[in-house]
Scaffold this motif. Sequence first.
Motif, PDB file in Angstrom:
ATOM      1  N   GLU A  24      78.233   2.740  96.280  1.00  0.00           N
ATOM      2  CA  GLU A  24      77.687   4.023  96.715  1.00  0.00           C
ATOM      3  C   GLU A  24      76.929   3.894  98.034  1.00  0.00           C
ATOM      4  OE1 GLU A  24      75.470   5.093  93.262  1.00  0.00           O
ATOM      5  OE2 GLU A  24      77.204   5.994  92.242  1.00  0.00           O
ATOM      6  N   ARG A  28      77.843   5.741 101.634  1.00  0.00           N
ATOM      7  CA  ARG A  28      76.875   6.490 102.440  1.00  0.00           C
ATOM      8  C   ARG A  28      76.818   5.993 103.874  1.00  0.00           C
ATOM      9  NH1 ARG A  28      73.829   6.044  97.607  1.00  0.00           N
ATOM     10  NH2 ARG A  28      72.658   4.272  98.434  1.00  0.00           N
ATOM     11  N   THR A  56      84.321   6.728  95.527  1.00  0.00           N
ATOM     12  CA  THR A  56      83.706   6.367  96.812  1.00  0.00           C
ATOM     13  C   THR A  56      84.708   6.301  97.955  1.00  0.00           C
ATOM     14  OG1 THR A  56      83.947   4.015  96.292  1.00  0.00           O
ATOM     15  CG2 THR A  56      81.846   5.075  95.698  1.00  0.00           C
TER      16      THR A  56
END
Length: 286
Positions: A24, A28, A56
Amino acid sequence: MRNNVELSLNQATTRPYPLIETAEAAMRAGIRHIGLWIEPVEEIGLARTRRLLSDTGLSVSSVCRVGFLADKEGAELRAAMDGVKRALELSSEVGSPMLTLIAGGLPLHDPSIRSAENRLRGLLEELEPHARAAGVRLALEPLHPLFVQSRSVVTTISQALRVVEDFPVESVGVLIDAYATFWDPNFDDDVLAAGNRIAGYQVSDFTLPLPVPENMNGRLFPGDGSLDLGALTSSVRRAGYAGPIEVEIFNEDIWRLPLQTIVDRTVDSFSRHVAEPVNARERQTV
């Protein structure tokens, strides 16, 4: 024109943190690829791993690591060989194109490196059909000579090529780690000779002194050491490798940083000291 250099985050770089959180954080940060380790995948299971990758958008650049075969015998060797076969299946399940294979150290009863090479070659004869069936390349990784007794009798790219040369290139290749092989004056020539045998490529930076007692854990973010990672990477790209480049760092000080800090510093250092120099070189040659 070659595709631009792309980063893959090898899980070793974020070792203390769970796979889910690492994936994760990578998403990002805009990372598109990840190098998985077997144990974290087994911890959450294949189904959860596949769902995580889908959620993801991360693709798997490699699975690490198996092997340590050259110095084993009997039941211990058979268990290690079975572990390689299971890991090939796992790699296929998560969509990895390659599985990292470490040779293993020098046997106590026979300190001949050539004998260990021959033994490893014989073991690859058993493993290659399994790699072919799984659609996953076994990638033999040379390690720094510092680890010839404990981890790998294979310490140079040319030596790795000698071990794998008789196997199909689609199922057996080599993994080049800049940190482990930069010292070799034949690096450029051997990389060029490797050509389509190059299954993967990893970077991190080098400095002295090495930490003790675990010498392996002295790797740094690109740009924080003495390596010209732009030049090394350009050689690998000229040889034809165009896949993602993994940042693989073993460093206890780095592992103590917050996860997002590690990921963000990986992205920044890779961009400034690997991707930008390489992309600039390649634009000049067009």
